[in-house]
Design a protein around this motif. Structure first.
Motif, PDB file in Angstrom:
ATOM      1  N   ASP A   1      33.345  50.447  36.876  1.00 47.56           N
ATOM      2  CA  ASP A   1      31.991  50.940  36.596  1.00 47.56           C
ATOM      3  C   ASP A   1      31.153  51.212  37.836  1.00 47.56           C
ATOM      4  O   ASP A   1      30.001  51.590  37.731  1.00 47.56           O
ATOM      5  N   ASN A   2      31.729  51.037  39.035  1.00 46.99           N
ATOM      6  CA  ASN A   2      30.993  51.393  40.250  1.00 46.99           C
ATOM      7  C   ASN A   2      31.988  51.705  41.361  1.00 46.99           C
ATOM      8  O   ASN A   2      33.179  51.412  41.256  1.00 46.99           O
ATOM      9  N   ALA A   3      31.473  52.299  42.436  1.00 41.74           N
ATOM     10  CA  ALA A   3      32.347  52.772  43.510  1.00 41.74           C
ATOM     11  C   ALA A   3      33.047  51.625  44.226  1.00 41.74           C
ATOM     12  O   ALA A   3      34.213  51.746  44.619  1.00 41.74           O
ATOM     13  N   GLN A   4      32.346  50.504  44.441  1.00 38.53           N
ATOM     14  CA  GLN A   4      32.988  49.366  45.097  1.00 38.53           C
ATOM     15  C   GLN A   4      34.160  48.863  44.276  1.00 38.53           C
ATOM     16  O   GLN A   4      35.242  48.593  44.804  1.00 38.53           O
ATOM     17  N   GLU A   5      33.945  48.741  42.983  1.00 35.26           N
ATOM     18  CA  GLU A   5      35.021  48.273  42.112  1.00 35.26           C
ATOM     19  C   GLU A   5      36.161  49.288  42.069  1.00 35.26           C
ATOM     20  O   GLU A   5      37.330  48.904  41.961  1.00 35.26           O
ATOM     21  N   ALA A   6      35.835  50.570  42.174  1.00 33.15           N
ATOM     22  CA  ALA A   6      36.880  51.599  42.190  1.00 33.15           C
ATOM     23  C   ALA A   6      37.797  51.414  43.394  1.00 33.15           C
ATOM     24  O   ALA A   6      39.027  51.442  43.273  1.00 33.15           O
ATOM     25  N   MET A   7      37.209  51.226  44.576  1.00 36.85           N
ATOM     26  CA  MET A   7      38.018  51.022  45.779  1.00 36.85           C
ATOM     27  C   MET A   7      38.859  49.757  45.680  1.00 36.85           C
ATOM     28  O   MET A   7      40.075  49.773  45.922  1.00 36.85           O
ATOM     29  N   ASP A   8      38.218  48.662  45.310  1.00 36.57           N
ATOM     30  CA  ASP A   8      38.926  47.382  45.259  1.00 36.57           C
ATOM     31  C   ASP A   8      40.023  47.405  44.199  1.00 36.57           C
ATOM     32  O   ASP A   8      41.122  46.875  44.412  1.00 36.57           O
ATOM     33  N   THR A   9      39.736  48.015  43.054  1.00 39.70           N
ATOM     34  CA  THR A   9      40.714  48.054  41.972  1.00 39.70           C
ATOM     35  C   THR A   9      41.917  48.917  42.343  1.00 39.70           C
ATOM     36  O   THR A   9      43.045  48.632  41.932  1.00 39.70           O
ATOM     37  N   ALA A  10      41.693  49.963  43.132  1.00 42.01           N
ATOM     38  CA  ALA A  10      42.815  50.783  43.585  1.00 42.01           C
ATOM     39  C   ALA A  10      43.771  49.949  44.443  1.00 42.01           C
ATOM     40  O   ALA A  10      45.001  50.037  44.298  1.00 42.01           O
ATOM     41  N   LEU A  11      43.216  49.127  45.329  1.00 41.47           N
ATOM     42  CA  LEU A  11      44.061  48.253  46.147  1.00 41.47           C
ATOM     43  C   LEU A  11      44.794  47.235  45.273  1.00 41.47           C
ATOM     44  O   LEU A  11      45.995  46.972  45.465  1.00 41.47           O
ATOM     45  N   ILE A  12      44.087  46.685  44.302  1.00 39.98           N
ATOM     46  CA  ILE A  12      44.703  45.727  43.382  1.00 39.98           C
ATOM     47  C   ILE A  12      45.781  46.406  42.544  1.00 39.98           C
ATOM     48  O   ILE A  12      46.839  45.828  42.284  1.00 39.98           O
ATOM     49  N   ALA A  13      45.537  47.649  42.148  1.00 36.63           N
ATOM     50  CA  ALA A  13      46.509  48.383  41.337  1.00 36.63           C
ATOM     51  C   ALA A  13      47.833  48.552  42.077  1.00 36.63           C
ATOM     52  O   ALA A  13      48.910  48.391  41.486  1.00 36.63           O
ATOM     53  N   TYR A  14      47.778  48.880  43.376  1.00 37.36           N
ATOM     54  CA  TYR A  14      49.025  48.985  44.151  1.00 37.36           C
ATOM     55  C   TYR A  14      49.723  47.632  44.233  1.00 37.36           C
ATOM     56  O   TYR A  14      50.954  47.547  44.097  1.00 37.36           O
ATOM     57  N   ARG A  15      48.950  46.592  44.449  1.00 42.00           N
ATOM     58  CA  ARG A  15      49.535  45.252  44.555  1.00 42.00           C
ATOM     59  C   ARG A  15      50.269  44.880  43.252  1.00 42.00           C
ATOM     60  O   ARG A  15      51.377  44.342  43.282  1.00 42.00           O
ATOM     61  N   VAL A  16      49.662  45.168  42.113  1.00 39.51           N
ATOM     62  CA  VAL A  16      50.252  44.798  40.821  1.00 39.51           C
ATOM     63  C   VAL A  16      51.406  45.728  40.456  1.00 39.51           C
ATOM     64  O   VAL A  16      52.495  45.274  40.092  1.00 39.51           O
ATOM     65  N   ALA A  17      51.181  47.025  40.538  1.00 42.03           N
ATOM     66  CA  ALA A  17      52.191  47.993  40.112  1.00 42.03           C
ATOM     67  C   ALA A  17      53.480  47.867  40.915  1.00 42.03           C
ATOM     68  O   ALA A  17      54.588  47.963  40.366  1.00 42.03           O
ATOM     69  N   GLU A  18      53.351  47.627  42.231  1.00 39.15           N
ATOM     70  CA  GLU A  18      54.526  47.580  43.102  1.00 39.15           C
ATOM     71  C   GLU A  18      55.183  46.212  43.154  1.00 39.15           C
ATOM     72  O   GLU A  18      56.202  46.050  43.821  1.00 39.15           O
ATOM     73  N   ASP A  19      54.629  45.243  42.458  1.00 36.59           N
ATOM     74  CA  ASP A  19      55.277  43.937  42.353  1.00 36.59           C
ATOM     75  C   ASP A  19      56.605  44.112  41.609  1.00 36.59           C
ATOM     76  O   ASP A  19      56.650  44.724  40.537  1.00 36.59           O
ATOM     77  N   ARG A  20      57.678  43.584  42.162  1.00 35.35           N
ATOM     78  CA  ARG A  20      59.005  43.795  41.578  1.00 35.35           C
ATOM     79  C   ARG A  20      59.090  43.278  40.133  1.00 35.35           C
ATOM     80  O   ARG A  20      59.901  43.746  39.333  1.00 35.35           O
TER      81      ARG A  20
END
Length: 408
Positions: free
Chosen positions: A150-169
């Motif tokens: 719901d905001n730009a800060q959360e967008a940036m942080d969530t993108a980093l979190i998304a890579y961390r979660v998605a790329e977890d084996r």
């Protein structure tokens, strides 16, 4: 002699910038050192590709930046690049997302940890650039993880979190980050740019190991399994999504530890719910007018709260049910539609009723459909919905789905 001031390397310093939600996603790609980014213009997503192009042109982002001839090719390119070990990013909006549907469908089945941004937009026709959530929700049953910010800060942080979660084996599933068109994609806010060194601590390198598509590692991708193995493969995907909730919690805990930013419950956040009689539930930038209205109503003695759902997939059913069962009535605000659904409700309302089904205490759930096509959800709209919830809390029989802000 005065003590020397420690010199902090520039890569360790967090800077602040006035950027849009789309630009915040692009900066996250820079911080994550994404290898391959594909693009094809469609509003409102295209503001991401424009900023990525600027970063590449200025030498601030080193990646293969490919402008495809359409959305189908756009997502096919990153799908195969990811299979070959590249960290990838792509995105689209509205009917552009729909045009890529064949590629989007097979991506989770192939266990490709693609991260994408959906600039939520109404599905044409009739033509509309404004926000609706139906575009991203079309992949909700296919194995995509879905998260709304719901905001730009959360967008940036969530993108980093998304890579961390998605790329977890343990996961290896794609993740789509939904940003409401115009309200977030084009709106500027002050954003703290995470330091590169801390991002490196938080985000490991992408490693497919024995699943890497490479001449030295001959494997089969997308085999014709038919009835022999299809069910087993589907069940493996289900198991990955089942594990995703735990991995998401781990990622948020590490994010707080490394960056010092606490998001609390990863799956949803609560606002003024401690003593609330009734609550509204919704996703995305809806939170802004709802919070303004709640502050106004609380001054008038009305105890209204708000629950903002972040992660739609995986859906934190038990946890959300435990939260919502505390209240006398729940209103679910859908910025989407689901024609022919139970009670003609929106997607989120139907999911919420399902989550509450096994709860010993089930408050009445009223579904509200509003804000379609980018129409603004106003403070009077929120006050009207809250009034309906008070009636439901008193036991009045009401339509289970109501359209708000509709011109008669």
């Amino acid at each position: 002699m005065a003590p020397m001031t420690a010199v902090i390397p520039e890569r360790d310093v967090e800077k602040t910038a006035l950027i849009t939600g789309s630009e915040a996603i692009a900066v996250a790609c820079q911080l994550a050192d994404v290898d391959v980014i594909t693009a094809y213009p469609i509003r409102p997503y295209d503001t991401v590709m424009q900023y990525v192009a600027k970063l590449v042109a200025n030498g601030d982002l080193d990646c293969e930046y490919i402008v495809a001839e359409g959305e189908h090719s756009q997502f096919e390119i990153v799908k195969h690049a990811s299979a070959c070990g590249a960290r990838v990013f792509s995105g689209s909006s509205g009917v552009g997302w729909m045009y890529a549907m064949e590629a989007l469908t097979v991506t989770p089945a192939l266990r490709i940890p693609m991260v994408a941004m959906v600039g939520n937009r109404a599905l044409d026709d009739p033509g509309a650039f404004g926000v609706e959530h139906n575009d991203a929700l079309t992949v909700r049953d296919l194995g995509w993880m879905l998260v709304w910010v719901d905001n730009a800060q959360e967008a940036m942080d969530t993108a980093l979190i998304a890579y961390r979660v998605a790329e977890d084996r343990r996961i290896f599933l794609p993740c789509a980050i939904s940003c409401d068109g115009a309200f977030l994609t084009h709106s500027q806010a002050m954003v703290k740019i995470r330091s590169q060194e801390k991002v490196k601590q938080f985000l490991p390198q992408y490693n497919r190991a024995d699943l890497l598509l490479h001449p030295d590692n001959p494997i089969t991708v997308a085999p014709q399994a038919n009835e022999d193995w299809l069910m087993e493969i589907r069940r493996q995907n289900f198991a990955a999504m089942e594990r995703a909730s735990g991995v998401i919690r781990e990622a948020y805990a590490d994010f707080e530890k490394i960056f010092g930013h606490k998001y609390g419950n990863p799956f949803f956040e609560e606002y003024e719910t401690e003593d609330a009689d009734v609550v509204l539930l919704g996703m995305g930038t809806l939170s802004m007018p709802v919070r303004v209205a709640i502050r106004k109503m609380r001054k008038e003695g009305k105890k209204v709260g708000f629950v903002r759902l972040r992660w739609f997939r995986p859906f934190a059913a038990e946890e959300l049910a435990k939260c919502l069962s505390r209240f006398k009535a729940v209103g679910v605000v859908d910025r989407d539609f689901s024609m022919g659904s139970p009670y003609m409700s929106g997607v989120l309302a139907t999911e919420t009723r399902t989550a509450l089904y096994h709860s010993p205490k089930r408050p009445p759930v009223i579904g509200f459909i509003c804000g379609l096509g980018g129409r603004e959800v106003t403070v009077p709209d929120v006050e009207k919905m809250s009034g309906v919830l008070y009636q439901a809390a008193e036991g009045k029989q009401l339509p289970l789905t109501q359209w708000i802000g509709l011109r008669e």
